[in-house]
Design a protein around this motif. Structure first.
Motif, short mmCIF file in Angstrom:
data_model
loop_
_atom_site.label_atom_id
_atom_site.label_comp_id
_atom_site.label_asym_id
_atom_site.label_seq_id
_atom_site.Cartn_x
_atom_site.Cartn_y
_atom_site.Cartn_z
N PRO A 1 16.14 29.07 41.14
CA PRO A 1 15.68 28.89 42.57
C PRO A 1 16.40 29.96 43.73
N GLY A 2 17.39 30.53 43.28
CA GLY A 2 18.02 31.37 44.17
C GLY A 2 17.50 32.74 44.50
N LEU A 3 16.60 32.98 43.72
CA LEU A 3 15.55 34.04 43.91
C LEU A 3 14.48 34.02 44.83
N ARG A 4 14.43 32.75 45.41
CA ARG A 4 13.30 32.49 46.41
C ARG A 4 13.38 33.08 47.70
N PRO A 5 14.59 33.53 48.10
CA PRO A 5 14.58 34.37 49.44
C PRO A 5 13.96 35.66 49.23
N TYR A 6 13.85 36.30 48.12
CA TYR A 6 13.10 37.53 48.13
C TYR A 6 11.66 37.25 48.30
N PHE A 7 11.14 36.20 48.37
CA PHE A 7 9.55 36.39 48.18
C PHE A 7 8.96 36.88 49.71
N HIS A 8 9.63 36.93 50.60
CA HIS A 8 9.11 37.58 51.64
C HIS A 8 9.94 38.97 52.07
N ARG A 9 10.87 39.08 51.37
CA ARG A 9 11.72 40.61 51.66
C ARG A 9 12.18 41.10 50.37
#
Length: 456
Positions: A359-367
Motif C-alpha cells: 500500500p505504500g506505493l499508492r502516493p504514486y498514483f497521481h504523481r
C-alpha cells in the motif's frame, strides 16, 4: 562452401549458453552463432533477471533442472568474484486469503519433497525465521519458510498489506545481472573460437533426411554454411525456424511487459526480496475514478477482477531507487511481432496492482515518476516446460519454450543440449524436456496435472 561444425540460430541467453558449453566445457571447434541483431538484446535483456528452484508440479524434473542451473550460476559467480551480481534474497509469495493457507501448505510440502529443500513452518510454535541477506548467496538456507503468524509477518514484512495472512518465502531464489552473465559466457566462448555471424537464418537444407547446410542473409546478400548440426535457439522465432525443416513445434507466444520506475519513497525497501501477490484483485480506484471508468465501455473492464501474480522487486545498488514491476493480466496467445504493440493501460494497472500488495506505493498514483516499459514474448508449451534436445530431423536440435525462465535455466539448458549433441551421458531429468514426449499417450494424459506450470 564455407563449413561449420555447429550452427546455432540465435545469440540470446539460450544460444550463448549452448555455445559456451559446447566450446568451453566440451572443446567443440567450429561453432558459429548467427544473430540478426545484437547478442542478448531481443528478449534476454528484457527479463526480471530472477531465478528460483521453487517449481510446484507433478514431478521433480523442473526443480532438478533449476537446481543444476543454480549450481552452475554459483560456480560462475565464484569464478568471477560475483561479476554477475548473484544474490539469494528469495521469492516471497503473499496472500490475504485465509482459505488459501491449507493448499499453500500442501503445495509447499509437496514441492519440498520433490527436491526444492526443506519446508519450515512458522506459526508461533516452530523454529525462528531467518531473514534473507540483501547481498551474496553463500551460507544461506534453501527450501522455504511458510509464515502464518501475522505478528511475525508484520515484524519482517511491515510494508506488505496489513491484510496479509500468510507468506511463503522460497529461499533458493533471487536475481542476478543477466547481461553480465550472458556477455561473460559469450566472451569465454569466443575465446575458444566461437564465431559470431551477424545475419538472419532464412533456410535450412537437408540431404538424406539430415541437416546439410544453413542459408544466411546478410545485408541483402546471402551465403550458405555447410554444417551437420543445426541448433534452433531462436527465442520468439523458434516456431518459424523449426518450420524451415518441416517441424511444427507445439508452442505459442504470450506478450509479457515489464515496468521500471524511480521509487524515492522506498515503499519497497531496497533489501526486499521478489514480492508476488497470490490473490485476484480489484484495482484501487477512487469513487470519482470509478464513476468515470464506468461511463465508457472501453474502460469499464478496468473495474473488474484481475488475476493473481502482480510482482515487483528493487533493482540496482548504492543510491538506486528503481523498482521493477510486472503484471501479466493479458495472457492470450499472440503472434510475435517487433516492435511489440504498446499497452496504454499497462503502467497504471501494474502500479495499482502491486499497490494492493504494497500500500505504500499508492502516493504514486497521481504523481508517478515516468516509467520505462519494455517486454518480450514468452514462448511456451502447454505445461510450461522447455524443449531441449533433438528434433525429428537428424542433426537438428532445439533449446526453446523457455517461457520467462530463460535466464535461470540457460546454464543447465545449454549444458543439457551440449550433452545431447556430443553424446554425453544425460541427466535423469533429460527425458522430461524432449520434444518427443508429446508422442507418449501416457504423457498426454498427465498434462492436466501440471496446472499453471508455476508461471509468473
Amino acid at each position: 562452401m564455407p563449413r561449420a561444425e555447429v550452427v546455432i540460430c540465435g545469440a540470446g541467453i539460450a544460444g550463448v549458453a549452448t555455445a559456451y558449453h559446447l566450446t568451453v566445457k566440451q572443446g567443440v571447434k567450429g561453432v558459429v552463432l548467427v544473430e540478426q541483431g545484437e547478442p542478448l538484446m531481443l528478449t534476454s535483456d528484457k527479463s526480471t533477471e530472477a531465478y528460483r528452484n521453487w517449481w510446484p508440479g507433478p514431478d521433480p524434473a523442473m526443480i532438478a533442472l533449476m537446481n543444476r542451473s543454480i549450481e552452475l550460476l554459483e560456480q560462475i559467480a565464484r569464478a568471477t568474484r560475483n561479476q554477475i551480481h548473484l544474490n539469494r534474497r528469495g521469492y516471497v509469495y503473499a496472500t490475504a486469503d485465509p482459505s488459501k493457507i491449507p493448499a499453500l501448505c500442501e503445495t509447499a510440502q509437496h514441492t519440498a519433497h520433490l527436491g526444492a529443500g526443506p519446508l519450515r513452518i512458522h506459526d508461533g510454535k516452530g523454529p525462528g525465521y531467518l531473514p534473507a541477506s540483501a547481498y551474496g548467496f553463500e551460507g544461506l538456507p534453501d527450501g522455504a519458510d511458510l509464515i502464518t503468524q501475522r505478528a511475525l509477518i508484520r515484524s519482517y514484512f511491515p510494508y506488505l498489506s496489513p491484510d496479509t495472512v500468510a507468506v511463503l518465502h522460497a529461499r533458493k531464489a533471487g536475481w542476478l545481472s543477466a547481461q553480465q552473465l550472458g556477455m561473460w559466457m559469450l566472451e569465454q566462448a569466443r575465446a575458444q573460437g566461437v564465431r559470431l555471424l551477424r545475419g538472419k537464418v532464412v533456410g535450412v537444407d537437408t540431404a538424406g533426411g539430415r541437416i546439410a547446410a544453413v542459408q544466411i542473409e546478410q545485408d541483402g546478400s546471402s551465403q550458405t554454411l555447410e554444417t551437420p548440426i543445426f541448433v534452433n535457439a531462436a527465442g520468439p522465432m523458434q516456431k518459424e525456424v523449426a518450420a524451415m525443416i518441416g517441424v511444427d513445434l507445439p508452442v505459442f507466444a504470450e506478450l509479457h511487459l515489464k515496468m521500471s520506475f524511480p521509487e524515492p519513497l522506498r515503499a519497497v525497501p531496497r533489501e526486499a526480496p521478489m514480492l508476488i501477490w497470490m490473490d485476484e484483485l480489484e484495482l484501487p480506484w477512487s469513487p470519482e475514478e470509478r464513476e468515470v471508468l464506468a461511463e465508457d465501455e472501453s474502460t469499464r473492464w478496468l473495474l473488474g477482477k484481475f488475476p493473481p501474480g502482480a510482482h515487483c522487486r528493487p533493482e540496482g545498488q548504492g543510491e538506486s531507487t528503481t523498482l521493477i514491476a510486472l503484471y501479466n493480466y493479458h495472457t492470450k496467445p499472440v503472434p510475435p511481432v517487433f516492435p511489440w504493440p504498446a499497452d496504454p493501460f499497462y503502467a497504471d494497472i501494474t502500479l495499482r496492482g502491486i499497490s494492493v500488495m504494497v500500500p505504500g506505493l499508492r502516493p504514486y498514483f497521481h504523481r508517478a515518476p515516468k516509467p520505462w516499459i519494455d517486454g518480450g514474448y514468452y514462448v511456451k508449451t502447454q505445461e510450461n516446460r522447455p524443449l531441449i534436445g533433438p528434433m525429428p530431423v537428424e542433426g537438428a536440435y532445439l533449446i526453446g519454450a523457455l517461457s520467462g525462465f530463460g535466464v535461470m535455466a540457460a546454464c543447465a539448458g545449454g549444458e543439457l543440449l551440449a550433452a545431447h549433441i556430443i553424446g554425453n551421458k544425460l541427466p535423469e531429468y533429460a527425458p522430461a524436456f524432449l520434444l518427443r514426449r508429446y508422442q507418449d499417450p501416457a504423457y498426454q494424459r498427465r498434462l492436466e496435472a501440471f496446472g499453471d506450470g508455476a508461471q509468473l
